[in-house]
Scaffold this motif. Structure first.
Motif, PDB file in Angstrom:
ATOM      1  N   GLN A 111     -25.591  35.427  39.192  1.00 26.27           N
ATOM      2  CA  GLN A 111     -26.626  35.066  38.234  1.00 26.27           C
ATOM      3  C   GLN A 111     -27.908  34.762  38.992  1.00 26.27           C
ATOM      4  N   GLY A 112     -29.014  35.035  38.355  1.00 26.36           N
ATOM      5  CA  GLY A 112     -30.305  34.745  38.969  1.00 26.36           C
ATOM      6  C   GLY A 112     -31.399  34.781  37.920  1.00 26.36           C
ATOM      7  N   PHE A 113     -32.522  34.199  38.258  1.00 22.54           N
ATOM      8  CA  PHE A 113     -33.657  34.234  37.335  1.00 22.54           C
ATOM      9  C   PHE A 113     -34.933  33.883  38.084  1.00 22.54           C
ATOM     10  N   LEU A 114     -36.032  34.340  37.538  1.00 25.38           N
ATOM     11  CA  LEU A 114     -37.371  33.969  37.984  1.00 25.38           C
ATOM     12  C   LEU A 114     -37.985  33.073  36.918  1.00 25.38           C
ATOM     13  N   PHE A 115     -38.781  32.110  37.322  1.00 27.25           N
ATOM     14  CA  PHE A 115     -39.387  31.219  36.335  1.00 27.25           C
ATOM     15  C   PHE A 115     -40.849  30.948  36.685  1.00 27.25           C
ATOM     16  N   GLN A 116     -41.633  30.726  35.626  1.00 27.96           N
ATOM     17  CA  GLN A 116     -43.042  30.397  35.758  1.00 27.96           C
ATOM     18  C   GLN A 116     -43.374  29.333  34.715  1.00 27.96           C
ATOM     19  N   GLN A 117     -44.226  28.407  35.091  1.00 31.34           N
ATOM     20  CA  GLN A 117     -44.620  27.349  34.168  1.00 31.34           C
ATOM     21  C   GLN A 117     -46.042  26.905  34.478  1.00 31.34           C
ATOM     22  N   ALA A 118     -46.813  26.663  33.425  1.00 32.97           N
ATOM     23  CA  ALA A 118     -48.180  26.161  33.561  1.00 32.97           C
ATOM     24  C   ALA A 118     -48.330  24.891  32.749  1.00 32.97           C
ATOM     25  N   GLU A 119     -48.867  23.837  33.378  1.00 33.40           N
ATOM     26  CA  GLU A 119     -49.143  22.575  32.707  1.00 33.40           C
ATOM     27  C   GLU A 119     -50.652  22.330  32.759  1.00 33.40           C
ATOM     28  N   TRP A 120     -51.253  22.238  31.605  1.00 32.03           N
ATOM     29  CA  TRP A 120     -52.712  22.090  31.538  1.00 32.03           C
ATOM     30  C   TRP A 120     -53.068  20.793  30.837  1.00 32.03           C
ATOM     31  N   GLN A 121     -53.839  19.975  31.525  1.00 33.22           N
ATOM     32  CA  GLN A 121     -54.305  18.710  30.966  1.00 33.22           C
ATOM     33  C   GLN A 121     -55.539  18.990  30.128  1.00 33.22           C
ATOM     34  N   GLY A 122     -55.299  19.426  28.878  1.00 36.31           N
ATOM     35  CA  GLY A 122     -56.396  19.856  28.020  1.00 36.31           C
ATOM     36  C   GLY A 122     -57.411  18.775  27.735  1.00 36.31           C
ATOM     37  N   SER A 123     -56.970  17.538  27.713  1.00 36.31           N
ATOM     38  CA  SER A 123     -57.859  16.392  27.551  1.00 36.31           C
ATOM     39  C   SER A 123     -57.214  15.212  28.251  1.00 36.31           C
ATOM     40  N   GLU A 124     -57.859  14.078  28.196  1.00 35.14           N
ATOM     41  CA  GLU A 124     -57.313  12.903  28.852  1.00 35.14           C
ATOM     42  C   GLU A 124     -55.966  12.517  28.272  1.00 35.14           C
ATOM     43  N   LYS A 125     -55.731  12.869  27.005  1.00 38.80           N
ATOM     44  CA  LYS A 125     -54.507  12.465  26.331  1.00 38.80           C
ATOM     45  C   LYS A 125     -53.512  13.604  26.121  1.00 38.80           C
ATOM     46  N   GLY A 151     -43.790  27.710  29.544  1.00 37.51           N
ATOM     47  CA  GLY A 151     -42.842  28.150  30.556  1.00 37.51           C
ATOM     48  C   GLY A 151     -42.138  29.421  30.144  1.00 37.51           C
ATOM     49  N   LEU A 152     -41.648  30.154  31.142  1.00 38.69           N
ATOM     50  CA  LEU A 152     -40.988  31.435  30.866  1.00 38.69           C
ATOM     51  C   LEU A 152     -40.061  31.763  32.027  1.00 38.69           C
ATOM     52  N   SER A 153     -38.874  32.263  31.704  1.00 37.77           N
ATOM     53  CA  SER A 153     -37.969  32.741  32.750  1.00 37.77           C
ATOM     54  C   SER A 153     -37.376  34.085  32.354  1.00 37.77           C
ATOM     55  N   GLU A 154     -37.044  34.873  33.381  1.00 36.45           N
ATOM     56  CA  GLU A 154     -36.403  36.173  33.200  1.00 36.45           C
ATOM     57  C   GLU A 154     -35.041  36.103  33.882  1.00 36.45           C
ATOM     58  N   ASN A 155     -33.970  36.271  33.112  1.00 32.15           N
ATOM     59  CA  ASN A 155     -32.620  35.981  33.581  1.00 32.15           C
ATOM     60  C   ASN A 155     -31.745  37.228  33.608  1.00 32.15           C
ATOM     61  N   PHE A 156     -30.865  37.280  34.603  1.00 28.05           N
ATOM     62  CA  PHE A 156     -29.861  38.337  34.650  1.00 28.05           C
ATOM     63  C   PHE A 156     -28.549  37.733  35.141  1.00 28.05           C
ATOM     64  N   SER A 157     -27.448  38.278  34.691  1.00 31.28           N
ATOM     65  CA  SER A 157     -26.129  37.804  35.125  1.00 31.28           C
ATOM     66  C   SER A 157     -25.105  38.912  34.943  1.00 31.28           C
ATOM     67  N   VAL A 193     -36.601  33.900  28.406  1.00 28.96           N
ATOM     68  CA  VAL A 193     -36.478  32.604  27.749  1.00 28.96           C
ATOM     69  C   VAL A 193     -37.816  31.866  27.839  1.00 28.96           C
ATOM     70  N   PRO A 194     -38.504  31.682  26.702  1.00 28.83           N
ATOM     71  CA  PRO A 194     -39.780  30.955  26.720  1.00 28.83           C
ATOM     72  C   PRO A 194     -39.624  29.492  26.301  1.00 28.83           C
ATOM     73  N   ARG A 195     -40.652  28.709  26.602  1.00 30.47           N
ATOM     74  CA  ARG A 195     -40.723  27.318  26.168  1.00 30.47           C
ATOM     75  C   ARG A 195     -42.180  26.912  25.998  1.00 30.47           C
ATOM     76  N   PHE A 196     -42.478  26.263  24.870  1.00 30.15           N
ATOM     77  CA  PHE A 196     -43.812  25.737  24.594  1.00 30.15           C
ATOM     78  C   PHE A 196     -43.661  24.253  24.287  1.00 30.15           C
ATOM     79  N   ALA A 197     -44.505  23.421  24.907  1.00 27.23           N
ATOM     80  CA  ALA A 197     -44.351  21.980  24.721  1.00 27.23           C
ATOM     81  C   ALA A 197     -45.690  21.287  24.896  1.00 27.23           C
ATOM     82  N   PHE A 198     -45.782  20.092  24.308  1.00 26.35           N
ATOM     83  CA  PHE A 198     -46.969  19.268  24.537  1.00 26.35           C
ATOM     84  C   PHE A 198     -46.587  17.800  24.537  1.00 26.35           C
TER      85      PHE A 198
END
Length: 746
Positions: A437-451, A457-463, A490-495
């Protein structure tokens, strides 16, 4: 002569000034703290005076550690001069707790996921023989122990497809993948000594961690030794329990090592339920330079435990301590020896970029005589994980980019024999297995404002897995059969939105997947279920956190939709088989509230904390038809709809403490038809003791406790959909334990 005298005075003044003076104060009250133990390399352990001050004659920068009952331990470095140190009282304040979930080291108030932190303090509230009780105090988490050392983890109902062992949950140990590439985790190879803290991420987390709809468990044991420490524990208890531990921690230059050996034995509550485990761990930490540090881990585990088997209702009523008929005669048990070695490197590429890479190698020798057969496996595996973290700017706002990959592969020679009185008989079938099994992953966290913190996030998986059948006594086909699962994105969106400095809202939309394990495809009677599909799901989550000095609240609601749900059933021979069961709807709410009534009080009662955790899991089969039976709308098998855990922790000035825990577990269905239920039960555990520093070097604790104080009859891990009505795995009745811990710091 006068010039010489002046020079002597000048040199003497330099010598006098070449010291480190520390003033230690309470972080909340700003009052000086007396009798704080201060340890540094090359100096004896010192204590602060009534003004909170301690002085060390040093002319170089060195590392210090600070310890005082009722306060968080703290480590830092200081050079010559006067410095102020603030110690924080041990509290439940989430604002002061930092976790590393989703490869993002942030205070938990800033995290955009449902995370439970299990600390050393949680472990020490119970008997410390297993992880079960401490994890079960957290909402949404249930660890079952069908027999001593036979674990099953259920995070939001994820154990539905796990008749035994840990599946559908990804486990990391000191940032190294501990879950095998075939999707199983031998969690019972670890002793509690090998775990200092645990971060449990609930719900699918494939955008960073790959397969597993249940979630992720990050176990951590490593620390940076400061000075030296030798410690030992001994404990005894009911049902022949004996536990001994010996540990050493030693600073070497700027790094150091830790080693421990633990042996634990018990006869067990039931017939054929004895356990014997020996674990050796050696960890080291070496900062090679300002940019690079190396960590290594070695784990050697030798585990033997018996399997009593499940009982039907009549057998349970007759004698709950008996084993399933045949288990004793066939010596139903597991013997497993394993070596796990890893090396990790943290490299700071620049002030804004770093890389963390871990590599591991493991071997495994597994032997499992069972009522129906005798299995032997010999295997090894290797893998690793590499993560790049880059801090940048986007639109003038902070941007953190995380990217990397993980790869694992394992090779196993598996042979199934007949079982003749607990001895391996003729070969039934034999295979060479490979899982990858293996996967690549990428994630970006952006501080859009002080609060507002936004995460994508996103990963590409194979097994894949390969089963090369070498022998089949039934005359079945031989040769290689391969199952490769289509690549899954596999994506992920969060705040996370900070309402104020004490509270925040968080939300996420994530997907997850979980392919079948080799054990689910290659069953004990020799068939290969290559048509079994991977589970796939989508999770929506909304939560609120409040973290103040004395009050902590976390509330989460979620909705998880799962397709191709894998469930279990047992055939007439008693072999556990697997099938896809359409779809499930899983709605839930999880709430944790903790409050410190007293905190570092100056009177006899120094600390009094109370807490409660509520889990409401309302899970249904959405679309599930088995032959002529339609189970759509039924409650999900093996999931209690309501669970409530309440805690009281009391500590006194002389060092006497008391930990009280009450857990209510609602009735739960034990078959898909919802015709058989386990009754609800109330479990009460109690631990009390005395802990004290003797002088500056010795730490002593004497403790005792009672588990299942109300003497309830219950099962901590039932068999689901079994043949012959064998649902029940009776848990121990009221039982006691006691012991002593001694530590010497030098």
């Amino acid at each position: 002569m006068k010039q010489a005298f002046t020079l002597i005075l000048f040199l003497a003044s330099l010598q006098l000034s070449a010291q480190i003076e520390l003033k230690i104060i309470d972080n909340n009250s700003n009052l000086p703290l007396e009798n704080v133990r201060v340890k540094s390399q090359g100096s004896p352990i010192l204590s602060t005076d009534s003004n909170g001050i301690v002085s060390i004659p040093k002319d170089e920068t060195i590392k210090f550690s600070f310890a005082l009952e009722g306060y968080e331990s703290f480590e830092t470095t200081f050079g010559p001069g006067k410095h102020e140190v603030r110690l924080s009282p041990i509290s439940i304040n989430l604002a002061a707790v930092t976790v590393s979930a989703f490869e993002s080291e942030r205070p938990i108030l800033e995290q955009s996921a449902s995370i439970s932190l299990v600390s050393e303090k949680d472990f020490s509230r119970f008997n410390e023989t297993s992880i079960v009780n401490s994890f079960n105090t957290k909402p949404g988490i249930r660890i079952e122990e069908r027999a001593p050392a036979s674990y099953r983890i259920s995070i939001r109902g994820s154990s539905l497809r796990a008749p035994f062992g840990v599946r559908n949950v990804k486990v990391y140990w000191n940032e190294v993948p501990f879950t095998s590439p075939d999707g199983t985790t031998a969690l019972n190879l670890l002793d509690l000594t090998n775990i200092r803290t645990a971060e449990v991420i609930k719900g699918p987390s494939g955008s960073i961690y790959g397969a597993g709809n249940g979630g992720v468990v990050n176990l951590k044991s490593q620390a940076n030794p400061n000075g030296g420490r030798i410690s030992t524990d001994f404990m005894t208890g009911s049902f022949g329990l004996k536990r001994f531990r010996l540990g050493i921690s030693q600073q070497v230059g700027a790094g150091g090592f830790e080693a421990s050996y633990v042996t634990q034995k018990s006869d067990g509550y039931r017939e054929q339920s004895a356990m014997d485990r020996k674990v050796f761990q050696l960890g080291s930490y070496f900062p090679v330079s300002e940019k690079q540090e190396i960590r290594t881990q070695l784990l050697i585990s030798d585990l033997n435990y018996q399997i009593p088997g499940a009982l039907n209702a009549d057998q349970l009523a007759e004698d709950p301590t008996q084993a399933r008929p045949g288990s004793v005669a066939q010596n139903s048990s597991i013997a497993q020896q394993s070596v796990f070695a890893s090396m990790a490197q943290l490299y700071k590429i620049s002030n804004r970029a770093k890389n963390n890479t871990v590599l591991y190698l493991n071997t495994n020798d597994f032997e499992n005589p069972f009522n129906l057969d005798y299995k032997k496996e010999l295997g090894f595996g290797y893998g690793g994980r590499s993560t790049f973290t880059i801090d940048s700017k986007l639109g003038g706002k902070d941007l953190r980019i995380i990217a990397g990959g993980e790869f694992q592969t394992s090779f196993t020679e598996a042979t199934n024999f007949g079982n003749r009185g607990g001895v391996a008989d003729t070969i039934r079938f034999a295979d060479k297995l490979r899982a990858t099994q293996g996967f690549l992953f990428q994630q970006a966290e952006w501080q859009g404002s002080e609060k507002l913190l936004m995460t994508v996030g996103l990963s590409e998986n194979f097994s894949s897995f390969e089963i090369d059948r070498q022998i089949d006594a039934t005359g079945g086909p031989l040769g290689v059969q391969t199952r490769t699962f289509d690549p899954i994105v596999v994506p992920r969106f969060a705040f996370n939105y900070q309402l104020n400095q004490y509270s925040s809202l968080f939300s996420s939309l994530s997907s997850g997947f979980s392919p079948p394990t080799i054990d689910e495809v290659r069953t004990n009677e020799g068939s290969l279920n290559l048509d079994l599909e991977a589970e796939k799901g989508i999770n929506t989550e909304l939560g609120y956190r409040l973290g103040k000095e004395r009050l902590n609240i976390e509330a989460t609601t979620f909705y998880f939709q799962l397709k191709q749900t894998i469930t279990t059933y047992t055939n007439e021979q008693g072999v556990v088989l697997f099938r896809n069961a359409g779809a499930t709807d899983q709605k839930g709410i999880e709430v944790a509230i903790d409050y410190a009534i007293l905190q570092n009080n100056t009177g006899f009662f120094s600390d009094l904390k109370v807490g409660t955790a509520f889990t409401g899991h309302y899970f249904k089969f959405k679309d599930y038809q088995k032959q002529d039976n339609d189970y759509s709308g039924n409650d999900l098998t093996g999931v209690a709809p309501n669970t409530v855990v309440s805690r009281i922790d009391l500590r006194t000035a002389p060092g006497i403490y008391l930990n009280f825990t009450h857990q209510f577990t609602d009735k739960m269905p034990l078959n898909d038809a919802n015709t058989v239920y386990q009754d609800s039960y109330n479990l009460v555990n109690l631990r009390f003791g005395w802990v004290k520093w003797i002088g500056k070097a010795w730490e002593i604790e004497a403790f005792g406790g009672v588990d299942n104080l109300l003497d309830e009859s219950y099962s901590l891990g039932n068999d689901l959909n079994p043949f012959g009505g064998r649902y029940y795995q009776p848990a121990p009745t009221r039982n006691w334990y006691g012991g002593i811990k001694v530590g010497f710091n030098y």
